[in-house]
Design an enzyme around this catalytic site. Structure first.
Site, mmCIF file in Angstrom:
data_model
loop_
_atom_site.group_PDB
_atom_site.id
_atom_site.type_symbol
_atom_site.label_atom_id
_atom_site.label_comp_id
_atom_site.label_asym_id
_atom_site.label_seq_id
_atom_site.Cartn_x
_atom_site.Cartn_y
_atom_site.Cartn_z
ATOM 1 C CG MET A 16 9.179 16.049 19.797
ATOM 2 S SD MET A 16 9.044 17.379 21.005
ATOM 3 C CE MET A 16 9.773 18.720 20.114
ATOM 4 N N GLY A 17 7.444 14.467 15.505
ATOM 5 C CA GLY A 17 6.624 14.569 14.298
ATOM 6 C C GLY A 17 6.980 15.762 13.433
ATOM 7 N N GLY A 56 15.478 15.211 7.340
ATOM 8 C CA GLY A 56 16.407 14.929 8.438
ATOM 9 C C GLY A 56 15.966 13.673 9.185
ATOM 10 C CG HIS A 57 12.402 13.691 11.498
ATOM 11 N ND1 HIS A 57 11.803 14.869 11.150
ATOM 12 C CD2 HIS A 57 12.669 13.780 12.834
ATOM 13 C CE1 HIS A 57 11.702 15.652 12.216
ATOM 14 N NE2 HIS A 57 12.218 15.018 13.251
ATOM 15 C CD GLN A 112 11.113 17.802 24.189
ATOM 16 O OE1 GLN A 112 10.942 16.603 24.383
ATOM 17 N NE2 GLN A 112 11.931 18.251 23.258
ATOM 18 N N GLY A 149 19.617 13.323 15.692
ATOM 19 C CA GLY A 149 20.252 14.244 14.750
ATOM 20 C C GLY A 149 21.205 15.178 15.474
ATOM 21 C CE LYS A 201 17.292 21.070 13.329
ATOM 22 N NZ LYS A 201 16.800 21.840 14.511
ATOM 23 C CB ILE A 205 19.422 16.433 6.527
ATOM 24 C CG1 ILE A 205 19.862 15.031 6.972
ATOM 25 C CG2 ILE A 205 19.003 16.436 5.057
ATOM 26 C CD1 ILE A 205 21.022 14.421 6.208
ATOM 27 C CG MET A 234 16.458 19.400 6.190
ATOM 28 S SD MET A 234 15.043 19.284 5.121
ATOM 29 C CE MET A 234 15.861 19.174 3.546
HETATM 30 O O1 PAF Z 1 14.612 15.961 19.277
HETATM 31 C C1 PAF Z 1 13.402 15.782 19.474
HETATM 32 O O2 PAF Z 1 12.592 15.731 18.547
HETATM 33 C C2 PAF Z 1 12.903 15.618 20.904
HETATM 34 O O3 PAF Z 1 13.624 16.397 21.783
HETATM 35 C C3 PAF Z 1 12.872 14.151 21.373
HETATM 36 C C4 PAF Z 1 14.267 13.563 21.410
HETATM 37 C C5 PAF Z 1 11.995 13.335 20.434
HETATM 38 C C6 PAF Z 1 12.278 14.070 22.779
HETATM 39 O O4 PAF Z 1 10.989 14.561 22.823
#
Ligand code: PAF
Length: 278
Positions: free
Chosen positions: A28-29, A34-35, A59, A146, A148, A175, A183
């Site tokens: 989600m940016g 961690g990403h 969500q 992740g 987390k 991470i 993170m």
């Molecule tokens: O973990 C996230 O960032 C979100 O829940 C995901 C998996 C990108 C779905 O929108």
């Protein structure tokens, strides 16, 4: 790195890679280390790495959480380029993701009824909805999540099994900052003081991990809840079975469990977990 804003263009590009191993990192940016670790792992294990950045409205169960969710596309793009991502999808609109929407029915069973499922009604329905659409667009061989969000990882694995998708779900370690804070994209919303107070979360998890013994754990849990409540607004702390994610109050010697916590610092809801060996 190539950037795509519509699923149509992205799908066309990906048609050329049907014989390659596609690794997918949905996000989600507001990307952080961690990403980056997910992208690096995907890079090692796949031929082509695809990342998506989409703040999925379905969500979020609190509208303020959705409205305040950080958006940092310019920084994210630089970070992804540096990490070696090949293809990035930032949909130009919500409709671009949900254009072919056929509501997906997945029996998540009791996995979605505990912890985040109980405290954020509809959250996992939204996650399953968006991840299944993104999987359908990207058609990855592997997807990286992740740990987390351990419950989300379990739910995505369950979804893939239920829908009989041929996608390997790879869970990647949490991470942490040097301070121990896990993170999170939400950390940039914390004030200086909240960031210091937030350390109680990882510190308490480590304390719990060290002190836990076989048998009844309610006294230890209460001590930990007090520690957390002194510095933050505790939503839940629980030790759960690794597979069913059901809370446990009595632990067996020689087994592995996981402790899960959610606590708020001001308006920021933080989530963390740790493995427990007894
Ligand atoms: O973990 C996230 O960032 C979100 O829940 C995901 C998996 C990108 C779905 O929108």
């Amino acid at each position: 790195m190539k950037l795509f804003k519509t699923q149509q263009e992205l799908k066309k590009k990906l048609e050329g890679y049907s014989s390659k191993v596609i690794g997918f990192v949905p996000t989600m940016g507001a990307l952080h280390k961690g990403h980056v670790s997910l992208i690096r792992k995907a890079k090692k294990e796949s031929d082509i790495v695809v990342c998506s950045i989409f703040v999925n409205p379905t969500q979020f169960n609190e509208s303020t959480d959705f409205e305040n969710y950080p958006v940092t596309h310019d920084e994210d793009i630089k970070l992804l380029e540096k990490a070696g991502c090949d293809i990035l999808y930032i949909p130009e609109s919500v409709q671009d993701v949900y254009s072919n929407e056929k509501p997906i029915e997945v029996n998540l069973g009791s996995l979605a009824e505990v912890m985040e499922g109980a405290n954020r009604p509809g959250h996992f329905d939204g996650v399953v909805q968006v991840v299944s659409v993104l999987f359908d667009i990207v058609k990855p061989n592997k997807a990286f999540f992740g740990l987390k969000d351990f419950q989300q990882y379990c739910i995505i694995k369950k979804m893939v099994a239920e829908l009989k998708l041929d996608i390997e779900i790879v869970g990647c370690p949490i991470i942490r900052e040097d301070s121990g804070l896990a993170m999170s994209s939400r950390n940039i919303l914390l004030s200086k003081k909240e960031k210091v107070d937030a350390l109680i979360i990882s510190e308490t998890l480590k304390f719990l991990q060290k002190e836990i013994k076989a048998g009844e754990i309610s006294d230890l849990l209460n001590t930990c809840k007090e520690k957390l409540s002194a510095k933050s607004e505790l939503e839940y702390l629980t030790v759960a079975d690794l597979n069913s994610l059901q809370s446990l109050e009595v632990l067996e010697k020689g087994a592995i469990y996981r402790a899960f916590v959610v606590s708020r610092l001001g308006n920021v809801r933080l989530i963390d977990n740790i493995e427990i060996f007894v």
